[in-house]
Write a protein that holds these residues in place. Structure first.
Motif, PDB file in Angstrom:
ATOM      1  N   GLN A 159       2.759   1.595  13.199  1.00  0.00           N
ATOM      2  CA  GLN A 159       4.076   2.018  12.566  1.00  0.00           C
ATOM      3  C   GLN A 159       4.903   2.761  13.439  1.00  0.00           C
ATOM      4  O   GLN A 159       6.144   2.975  13.651  1.00  0.00           O
ATOM      5  CB  GLN A 159       3.115   3.758  11.846  1.00  0.00           C
ATOM      6  N   ASP A 172       2.536  -1.875   9.434  1.00  0.00           N
ATOM      7  CA  ASP A 172       2.587  -0.316   8.826  1.00  0.00           C
ATOM      8  C   ASP A 172       4.086   0.227   8.295  1.00  0.00           C
ATOM      9  O   ASP A 172       5.045   0.755   9.794  1.00  0.00           O
ATOM     10  CB  ASP A 172       2.390   0.416   9.923  1.00  0.00           C
ATOM     11  N   GLU A 173       4.880   0.239   7.975  1.00  0.00           N
ATOM     12  CA  GLU A 173       6.039   1.542   7.537  1.00  0.00           C
ATOM     13  C   GLU A 173       7.118   0.276   7.686  1.00  0.00           C
ATOM     14  O   GLU A 173       7.705   1.825   8.935  1.00  0.00           O
ATOM     15  CB  GLU A 173       5.970   2.741   7.566  1.00  0.00           C
ATOM     16  N   VAL A 214      -4.904  -0.655   7.455  1.00  0.00           N
ATOM     17  CA  VAL A 214      -5.079  -1.474   7.783  1.00  0.00           C
ATOM     18  C   VAL A 214      -5.285  -1.463   9.521  1.00  0.00           C
ATOM     19  O   VAL A 214      -5.526  -2.406   9.864  1.00  0.00           O
ATOM     20  CB  VAL A 214      -3.048  -1.047   8.795  1.00  0.00           C
ATOM     21  N   LYS A 242      -3.489   5.409   4.718  1.00  0.00           N
ATOM     22  CA  LYS A 242      -2.361   3.839   5.053  1.00  0.00           C
ATOM     23  C   LYS A 242      -2.839   3.015   6.346  1.00  0.00           C
ATOM     24  O   LYS A 242      -3.252   2.129   6.984  1.00  0.00           O
ATOM     25  CB  LYS A 242      -1.002   3.759   4.897  1.00  0.00           C
ATOM     26  N   THR A 243      -2.539   4.012   7.655  1.00  0.00           N
ATOM     27  CA  THR A 243      -2.563   3.463   8.453  1.00  0.00           C
ATOM     28  C   THR A 243      -4.415   2.962   9.063  1.00  0.00           C
ATOM     29  O   THR A 243      -4.401   2.173   9.758  1.00  0.00           O
ATOM     30  CB  THR A 243      -2.191   3.818   9.433  1.00  0.00           C
ATOM     31  N   LEU A 301       0.905  -1.659  -0.044  1.00  0.00           N
ATOM     32  CA  LEU A 301      -0.108   0.196  -0.371  1.00  0.00           C
ATOM     33  C   LEU A 301       1.004   0.964  -0.354  1.00  0.00           C
ATOM     34  O   LEU A 301       1.551   1.369   1.018  1.00  0.00           O
ATOM     35  CB  LEU A 301      -0.704  -0.018   1.391  1.00  0.00           C
ATOM     36  N   THR A 356       2.736  -1.161   4.023  1.00  0.00           N
ATOM     37  CA  THR A 356       2.544   0.287   3.540  1.00  0.00           C
ATOM     38  C   THR A 356       4.094   0.321   3.465  1.00  0.00           C
ATOM     39  O   THR A 356       5.553   0.299   4.315  1.00  0.00           O
ATOM     40  CB  THR A 356       2.195   1.412   5.031  1.00  0.00           C
ATOM     41  N   THR A 357       3.730   1.955   2.631  1.00  0.00           N
ATOM     42  CA  THR A 357       5.393   2.777   2.421  1.00  0.00           C
ATOM     43  C   THR A 357       5.190   3.732   1.732  1.00  0.00           C
ATOM     44  O   THR A 357       3.721   3.777   1.129  1.00  0.00           O
ATOM     45  CB  THR A 357       6.074   1.101   2.049  1.00  0.00           C
ATOM     46  N   GLN A 358       5.865   4.459   1.945  1.00  0.00           N
ATOM     47  CA  GLN A 358       5.536   5.758   0.865  1.00  0.00           C
ATOM     48  C   GLN A 358       6.964   5.480   0.346  1.00  0.00           C
ATOM     49  O   GLN A 358       7.124   6.695  -0.616  1.00  0.00           O
ATOM     50  CB  GLN A 358       6.892   6.791   2.349  1.00  0.00           C
TER      51      GLN A 358
END
Ligand SMILES: Nc1ncnc2c1ncn2[C@@H]1O[C@H](COP(=O)(O)OP(=O)(O)OP(=O)(O)O)[C@@H](O)[C@H]1O
Ligand SMILES: [Mg+2]
Length: 325
Positions: free
Chosen positions: A86, A162-163, A49, A45-46, A37, A193-195
């Protein structure tokens, strides 16, 4: 892929007052695959999740994890998944080993199992030497790995991360990627999830790009990068006064020219090195002085620019919001 879906988001919506954190998101993650994501700060994103892991209730829509409905069967859902949030959740004043012991007893896992699993996980995450040190003495990368070990203790078939690598140095990041790939090769389903486009690229079978609570693109990393544009040529001028003339020159020979005044930079779409040489020649004869000329691979920013027609908002003022303690 024909594998059964491990995770499904079904028109998920989450509103916080006026904020539409998630605004109708659907996707399917086949068993044994990795979904990335991808999105900037505040994309939702969070929130996604949290809904899928039953930590928050959707405003509308639903989802399934391991075939269980997140609204009607939250207990079964929780039993099927592991989550690394996260923000680190390890207990600072406990040692690494004690952290796993605590989680083990919270989950009601047999003690011998926890002991053995702890040794195995610590060996895998290179934490054996630090196992008896308080977690507060760990580096960021070690904490992340401890977090992950905690999530994996109960050997969940589905893992939400999450990240997972935000804030890690490149070496710890690639170390973590290797561990994650190993888990996937053993059959774990991953939702992360990632940026970072690069991270999604490395790990994900499928990427869902979210922005402002909506899916703006989905596909394999290759499909997405092809859509997001090829490499671009980046020209940095020595003098801001030359920007307009440089833009004119680039427009005469290139596609999708963008001007960033503050950084005295111009970018244009490029097919490859040939385009760069051509542009270099154009500037050579123009007498415009350059600080730098180079090729850039598509970044998340470029994905956004292509998909939305605008750069991802500068989220620097959001970055510190509730992320770091
Ligand atoms: N508990 C909350 N109350 C109010 N607004 C919230 C809450 N949680 C999230 N939001 C808002 O919802 C939007 C999406 O937030 P979310 O945390 O899901 O984004 P994100 O993609 O995880 O961002 P980041 O990359 O910064 O972690 C943001 O505008 C955020 O401010
Ligand atoms: Mg987040």
């Amino acid at each position: 892929m024909n594998a059964a879906p491990a995770v499904e988001a079904i028109d998920l919506v989450k509103h916080f007052g006026e904020t539409r954190a998630v605004d109708g998101v659907s996707f399917v993650v086949p068993e044994g695959s990795v979904l990335g994501l991808l999105g900037p700060n505040g994309a939702g994103k969070t929130s996604l999740v949290r809904m899928l892991t039953t930590l928050s209730v959707p405003t509308s829509g639903t989802g399934r994890v391991a075939g269980f409905d997140i609204l009607r069967q939250p207990t079964e859902v929780r039993r099927s998944l592991g989550l690394t949030g996260q923000a680190a959740t390890v207990d600072e004043i406990l040692t690494g080993r004690e952290n796993l012991k605590l989680i083990g007893s919270l989950y009601g896992l047999p003690r011998t199992f926890v002991r053995e699993a702890t040794e195995r996980l610590f060996a895998r995450f290179d934490l054996t030497d630090a196992a008896d040190r308080m977690a507060k003495t760990y580096s960021g990368g070690m904490r992340r790995r401890l977090d992950l070990a905690v999530s994996l203790l109960a050997a969940p078939p589905i893992l939400f991360l999450d990240e997972p690598t935000t804030g890690l140095d490149p070496q710890s990041r690639s170390g973590l990627w290797a561990v994650l790939r190993e888990l996937v090769s053993e059959g774990t389903t991953l939702v992360l999830t990632t940026q970072y486009l690069e991270e999604a690229d490395h790990l994900a079978d499928e990427i869902v790009v979210v922005d402002k609570g909506r899916v703006i693109a989905a596909g394999t990393p290759t499909q997405l990068k092809d859509q997001a544009g090829r490499a671009s040529v980046v020209v940095t001028l020595t003098h801001a006064a030359d920007l307009d003339r440089a833009a004119e020159l680039m427009n005469s020979c290139c596609q999708e020219v963008h001007v960033e005044r503050g950084s005295r930079r111009l970018t244009a779409q490029a097919g490859g090195l040939g385009d760069m040489t051509r542009i270099a020649a154009v500037f050579e004869t123009s007498g415009i002085e350059l600080d730098d000329l180079g090729l850039a691979r598509p970044s998340l920013d470029d994905v956004f620019l292509h998909l939305t027609g605008h750069r991802a908002e500068d989220a620097s003022d959001l970055t510190n919001e509730g992320v770091t303690p």
